[in-house]
Design an enzyme around this catalytic site. Structure first.
Site, PDB file in Angstrom:
ATOM      1  CE  LYS A  36      -7.571   7.040 -14.402  1.00 39.31           C
ATOM      2  NZ  LYS A  36      -6.711   6.575 -13.445  1.00 39.31           N
TER       3      LYS A  36
ATOM      4  CE  LYS B  42     -10.821   7.386 -11.756  1.00 41.34           C
ATOM      5  NZ  LYS B  42      -9.263   7.252 -11.644  1.00 41.34           N
TER       6      LYS B  42
HETATM    7  C1  PBG Z   1      -4.556   6.906 -10.341  1.00 38.31           C
HETATM    8  C2  PBG Z   1      -5.748   7.190  -9.817  1.00 38.31           C
HETATM    9  C3  PBG Z   1      -6.530   8.170 -10.008  1.00 38.31           C
HETATM   10  C4  PBG Z   1      -7.921   8.014  -9.617  1.00 38.31           C
HETATM   11  C5  PBG Z   1      -7.940   6.765  -9.161  1.00 38.31           C
HETATM   12  N1  PBG Z   1      -6.998   6.066  -9.381  1.00 38.31           N
HETATM   13  C6  PBG Z   1      -5.987   9.808 -10.417  1.00 38.31           C
HETATM   14  C7  PBG Z   1      -5.653   9.793 -11.827  1.00 38.31           C
HETATM   15  O1  PBG Z   1      -5.823   9.050 -12.742  1.00 38.31           O
HETATM   16  O2  PBG Z   1      -5.007  11.093 -12.118  1.00 38.31           O
HETATM   17  C8  PBG Z   1      -8.817   9.233  -9.496  1.00 38.31           C
HETATM   18  C9  PBG Z   1      -9.853   8.875  -8.531  1.00 38.31           C
HETATM   19  C10 PBG Z   1     -10.853  10.048  -8.399  1.00 38.31           C
HETATM   20  O3  PBG Z   1     -10.639  11.257  -8.939  1.00 38.31           O
HETATM   21  O4  PBG Z   1     -11.614   9.858  -7.400  1.00 38.31           O
HETATM   22  N2  PBG Z   1      -3.888   6.080  -9.385  1.00 38.31           N
END
Ligand code: PBG
Length: 328
Positions: free
Chosen positions: A196, A249
């Site tokens: 991520k 991601k």
């Molecule tokens: C954290 C989380 C995020 C997303 C999914 N889980 C936000 C982040 O890391 O700031 C982002 C998903 C998206 O942008 O669609 N709980």
């Protein structure tokens, strides 16, 4: 030797039936996981301004939406919580009466065919907006692990089928696996947000969940977008710790990461077509600049072609409808 004019690749492109026979990648709604933002209440269905077509739901509305999705063949949803209150440690994340846990219970009871995935993270629940507890101005990795484990166990207790840690702390998959097993949840799978990136593509999500960090940014724990080899180390580490599915991601700017993960690992791979990717498509479509249906199906196809087994996407409902109508 087989050269032009003996070889003519256009021969297999001459009709829809012929193209369908040789098509290498196919989308189907059962490859999509939709995203639900849930909060307490009744009859709540608030559209998120930067994510047109995506809503904050109360549990009853999440149930209604899930029933509609199920009828379209979308059989999985991931839940994100919008808490009534936030604190330093994000304690609402492991409250058995929180909106996510309540929605999980309702979905499992009222839409039993729907797979329920729960996002495990603290950022929606902490007053400072970071994904872990703060010590000396930094997100403390090891102090965060037991809190994530508690959140995962609470979600499993509510009936979640799959827990999905998105915090990017080192060692969280192992900590969650151990806690689940100790509490009798050895059958609950872990879908790890393994690779991520610290990405600007999460902007609309943070508006939806009111989870933008109040100071600093997430670069101290989320990955540097420039690093593909490190993404492979993250995936390998999560698999060793017991992740059942690994995720890349965002998806669209990271197709090379998906591709390489597919070549290296035999575990199922998920991809998250994130909020910013969705928002860009919706904004351009609203202006009439692009053909939304064709763009969305092309994007989703590219993610599967790169090697993803399934996709978390806010386009799930629309794409399922379009696939049903035969627009492909
Ligand atoms: C954290 C989380 C995020 C997303 C999914 N889980 C936000 C982040 O890391 O700031 C982002 C998903 C998206 O942008 O669609 N709980």
């Amino acid at each position: 030797m087989t050269f032009f004019p003996t070889v003519r690749l256009r021969r297999l492109r001459r009709s829809p039936a012929l193209r369908a026979l040789v098509r290498e990648t196919r989308l189907s709604p059962d490859r999509f996981v939709t995203g639900f933002f849930v909060k307490h209440g009744r009859g709540v269905r608030e559209e998120i301004s930067s994510l047109p077509g995506v809503f904050r739901f109360s549990p009853d509305e999440a149930v209604a939406e899930a029933q509609e999705l199920e009828s379209l063949g979308v059989l999985a949803a991931i839940l994100f919580g919008i808490p009534d209150r936030k604190d330093d440690t994000g304690s609402e994340a492991w409250n058995d009466e929180a909106a996510v846990q309540e929605t999980v219970r309702r979905l499992k009871k009222e839409v039993p065919g729907m797979l329920v995935v729960t996002d495990v993270c603290l950022d929606e629940y902490t007053s400072h907006g970071h994904c872990g507890v703060i010590r000396d101005g930094e997100v403390d990795n090891d102090a965060t692990l037991p809190l994530l484990a508690k959140a995962a166990v609470s979600q499993a207790r509510a009936g979640s089928d799959v827990v999905a840690p998105s915090d990017m702390m080192d060692g969280r998959v192992a900590a969650i696996r151990r806690a689940l097993d100790e509490n009798g949840f050895d059958q609950i799978a872990i879908l790890s947000y393994s690779a991520k990136s610290a990405s600007a593509f999460y902007g609309p999500f943070r508006e939806a969940a009111d989870s933008a960090p109040k100071f600093g940014d997430r670069r101290g724990y989320q990955m540097d977008a420039a690093n593909r080899r490190e993404a492979m180390r993250e995936i390998e580490m999560d698999l060793r710790e017991g992740a059942d599915v690994v995720m890349v991601k965002p998806a669209l700017s990271y197709l090379d990461v998906i591709r390489e993960a597919r070549a290296r690992f035999d575990a199922p791979i998920a991809a998250y077509n994130v909020s910013g990717e969705y928002a860009m498509v919706k904004a351009a479509a609203a202006k009439g600049w692009i053909d939304e249906k064709r763009i969305v199906l092309e994007i989703l196809t590219s993610i599967v072609r790169a090697g993803a087994d399934f996709i978390l996407t806010y386009h799930a409902k629309d794409a399922a409808r379009w696939l049903k109508d035969g627009i492909a």
